[in-house]
Design a protein around this motif. Structure first.
Motif: not given
Length: 373
Positions: A68-70, A171-173, A182-183, A339-340
């Protein structure tokens, strides 16, 4: 008369899109919907090229929301504002609305979703809440007339990202609350190591060799009555549902009392192209695909509609109702560009620890990727 082209790149949607085209045209004789199956390579680039140069516009296109961002940055999105009163928690659940939104605005018209869950053969097994219950079941298993076909008690595809993501127990964001920042890349290292330690114990308990299982093979074994429990997803549920096996659905069990599975979902939405010569009609078509004809999604695609369909039967509520519940609690896959890459690195970490690499080593390698950005 208006011709609305709908681009898509997954053949499973062909029958559904033809159904929508037929019904929509019957109700609106001046509008023809033309589904166009295209290659998934350079999908957005091709939509853009055709829109800008060739007048061969995809008025509406189907896309997984992790792009979606793309799409937004390429100028290929129009806000879903005309029908926004329909796109509420009441009709779609939190995950679908989150997935269809970017930077706080709703763009997508949710069509289908995918999420993992546990299925069990009712002749041989029952619902469980923790993996320790599942391990007890294996240790105390006895063969009888009802379960004599079962050849394996517990197996699943330990390579698939969607199915196994939940095992890190939140445990992962990746991308923050809405998956579009993306930050926001971080991990709780102690919880990550603790959850992976429990995850690897399952390998030894159930004897699952990563190279030997796939979602397809597990769904097939389950459908033949040879497997008591497997973790599967919406895409593979049809194989099981059509087999006639009596099955039940529940959440993936907790790793321990204080470590609950936190799934992610994948979401496919319709999007309206601002280059369409009739954006209002394109919006009506996207809404028809997402909302009006949602009840036909399952029978034509074998998938589940993102629109929560309430069918008042116990059988439906116990299986599909449970899946919608699991879906509404899942996070959606991050949608920022790049993100991929982090999901791939995450995948590598899971594969390494399952295959025997030291957990500390694999975790440190993954965390260094998150910090590099």
């Amino acid at each position: 008369a208006e011709n609305i082209r709908v681009w898509y790149c997954d053949d499973r949607y062909t029958d559904y899109l033809n159904f929508v085209a037929d019904r929509f045209h019957s109700a609106n004789e001046l509008v023809t919907i033309e589904p166009v199956l295209v290659d998934s390579d350079n999908y957005l680039e091709n939509i853009y090229e055709e829109s800008v140069r060739n007048g061969n516009v995809a008025d509406v296109y189907l896309m997984l929301t992790d792009e979606l961002e793309k799409a937004s940055m390429m100028g290929l999105t129009v806000e879903n504002s005309t029908y926004s009163d329909l796109y509420t928690q009441k009709n779609y659940g939190n995950s679908a609305i989150e997935a269809a939104s970017y930077k706080g605005k709703l763009y997508g018209y949710p069509v289908t979703f995918d999420v993992p869950f546990l299925v069990y053969n009712k002749n041989a097994a029952s619902s469980v809440e923790t993996f320790s219950q599942l391990i007890d079941y294996c240790h105390n298993y006895t063969v009888n007339d009802d379960n004599q076909n079962v050849e394996q008690l517990v197996s699943w595809d330990v390579s698939d990202m969607l199915v196994n993501y939940g095992f890190v127990c939140g445990s992962v964001t990746i991308g923050g609350e809405s998956g579009d920042d993306n930050t926001k890349l971080s991990a709780d290292k102690d919880l990550l190591k603790k959850s992976l330690t429990e995850f690897v114990k399952l390998r030894d308990e159930f004897g699952i060799v990563r190279a030997e299982t796939t979602l397809d093979s597990c769904a097939d074994l389950f459908a033949q009555g040879k497997l008591a429990y497997t973790i599967t997803d919406v895409s593979h549920l049809n194989t099981i549902a059509e087999s006639g096996i009596s099955y039940g659905v529940c959440s993936i069990p907790a790793l321990s009392d204080d470590m609950q599975i936190e799934n992610i979902s994948e979401n496919l939405c319709a999007f309206v192209n601002p280059y369409s010569s009739d954006v209002q009609t394109a919006k009506a078509v996207a809404n028809a695909m997402s909302y009006d004809y949602a009840a036909a999604v399952n029978s034509t695609t074998g998938l589940l509609s993102s629109r929560t369909i309430n069918i008042n039967s116990k059988e439906y509520k116990d299986t599909y109702g449970k899946i919608y519940e699991i879906y509404s609690e899942a996070d959606d896959k991050a949608k920022f560009m790049g993100a991929a890459y982090f999901y791939t690195k995450f995948d590598i970490m899971l594969h390494q620890v399952w295959d025997g690499t030291d957990i500390e080593t694999s975790v440190n390698s993954f965390l260094s990727e998150l910090k590099v950005q």
